[in-house]
Enzyme design. Structure first.
Site, PDB file in Angstrom:
ATOM      1  N   GLU A   5       2.508  -0.799   4.479  1.00 22.16           N
ATOM      2  CA  GLU A   5       2.343   0.325   3.906  1.00 22.16           C
ATOM      3  C   GLU A   5       3.825   1.217   3.627  1.00 22.16           C
ATOM      4  O   GLU A   5       4.644   1.172   4.417  1.00 22.16           O
ATOM      5  CB  GLU A   5       1.660   1.255   4.934  1.00 22.16           C
ATOM      6  CG  GLU A   5       0.082   1.145   5.100  1.00 22.16           C
ATOM      7  CD  GLU A   5      -0.844   1.292   4.345  1.00 22.16           C
ATOM      8  OE1 GLU A   5      -0.355   2.098   3.333  1.00 22.16           O
ATOM      9  OE2 GLU A   5      -1.957   1.123   4.322  1.00 22.16           O
TER      10      GLU A   5
ATOM     11  N   ASP B  46      -3.275   2.283  -4.929  1.00 19.48           N
ATOM     12  CA  ASP B  46      -2.098   2.171  -4.327  1.00 19.48           C
ATOM     13  C   ASP B  46      -1.470   0.930  -4.494  1.00 19.48           C
ATOM     14  O   ASP B  46      -2.178  -0.171  -4.498  1.00 19.48           O
ATOM     15  CB  ASP B  46      -2.027   2.655  -3.039  1.00 19.48           C
ATOM     16  CG  ASP B  46      -2.902   1.908  -1.958  1.00 19.48           C
ATOM     17  OD1 ASP B  46      -4.120   1.743  -2.372  1.00 19.48           O
ATOM     18  OD2 ASP B  46      -2.611   1.406  -0.923  1.00 19.48           O
TER      19      ASP B  46
ATOM     20  N   HIS C 181      -2.321  -2.935  -3.565  1.00 17.57           N
ATOM     21  CA  HIS C 181      -3.876  -2.789  -2.899  1.00 17.57           C
ATOM     22  C   HIS C 181      -4.781  -2.655  -4.124  1.00 17.57           C
ATOM     23  O   HIS C 181      -5.857  -3.119  -3.833  1.00 17.57           O
ATOM     24  CB  HIS C 181      -4.006  -1.521  -2.015  1.00 17.57           C
ATOM     25  CG  HIS C 181      -4.968  -1.533  -1.049  1.00 17.57           C
ATOM     26  ND1 HIS C 181      -5.156  -0.340  -0.539  1.00 17.57           N
ATOM     27  CD2 HIS C 181      -6.064  -2.238  -0.877  1.00 17.57           C
ATOM     28  CE1 HIS C 181      -6.490  -0.559   0.396  1.00 17.57           C
ATOM     29  NE2 HIS C 181      -6.988  -1.875  -0.013  1.00 17.57           N
TER      30      HIS C 181
ATOM     31  N   HIS D 107       0.906  -1.124   0.198  1.00 19.07           N
ATOM     32  CA  HIS D 107       0.054   0.019   0.012  1.00 19.07           C
ATOM     33  C   HIS D 107       0.802   1.412  -0.037  1.00 19.07           C
ATOM     34  O   HIS D 107       1.990   0.935  -0.051  1.00 19.07           O
ATOM     35  CB  HIS D 107      -0.869   0.194   1.263  1.00 19.07           C
ATOM     36  CG  HIS D 107      -1.492  -1.121   1.565  1.00 19.07           C
ATOM     37  ND1 HIS D 107      -3.001  -1.106   1.453  1.00 19.07           N
ATOM     38  CD2 HIS D 107      -1.164  -2.218   2.188  1.00 19.07           C
ATOM     39  CE1 HIS D 107      -3.492  -2.412   1.839  1.00 19.07           C
ATOM     40  NE2 HIS D 107      -2.472  -3.046   2.494  1.00 19.07           N
TER      41      HIS D 107
END
Length: 191
Positions: free
Chosen positions: A125, A174, A164, A43
């Protein structure tokens, strides 16, 4: 803290990346009984959007984000989300959820017809945006971390590392066009 030191040992013990900063998130729960971890989802996030190094992502994932600090924060104030790991622009890594637990990163999602990817995935992330290039330090840290995840969770293969956008098409974009998949896969193969 993960650094760019090539001699740093990367290891996973008891569901934790031993070199990561630990910042436990309440936004997690147990995976379904007997559920194998077999997907890695990449992400991006920045808070406020497009700003880096603010510490707001850590506060957001731990439910301590002050909504009065920025107008955008008011739109996300009630969300309860997390990821397993967050890789900052300088390559530092923070872990919010042990890999054995279910982080709340994917939302409504599906991979190869299996819904609710949170049940069987690890979420990472990257501090960034869809259209801003990621840093060398981030690619290096991501490749090193992903290699350890592949060792610890052998049902995750390079083909089961996705964005994602791949598991929530039309809803999420993303890690975005700025993410160089070819570069990441080359680094991963060389670790």
């Amino acid at each position: 803290m993960i650094s760019n030191d090539p001699n740093l040992e990367y290891d996973i013990k008891d569901g934790r990346l031993t070199t990561a900063i630990q910042c436990p998130s309440p936004n997690a729960n147990e995976r379904p009984q007997g559920q194998a971890v077999n997907l890695l989802v990449i992400h991006n996030i920045s808070l406020p959007p497009g700003e880096f190094g603010t510490g707001c992502v850590q506060r957001f994932f731990s439910n301590h984000l002050d909504a009065s600090l920025h107008p955008y924060f008011q739109t996300i104030a009630d969300l309860k989300v997390s990821a397993h790991l967050f890789i900052e622009r300088d390559g530092n890594v923070t872990q919010f959820v042990p890999f054995e637990r279910r982080a709340w990163h994917a939302g409504v999602s599906s991979f190869h017809g299996v819904e609710n990817c949170n049940n069987y995935s690890i979420g990472i992330e990257l501090e960034g945006c869809d259209d801003i290039a990621y840093t060398d330090a981030q690619y290096d840290a991501l490749a090193k971390v992903a290699q350890q995840i592949l060792i610890a969770y052998p049902e995750i293969t390079p083909e089961r590392i996705v964005g994602h956008s791949d598991i929530a098409p039309g809803r999420k974009t993303d890690p975005g066009d700025a993410f160089d998949w070819a570069r990441f896969r080359q680094l991963l193969a060389n670790k």
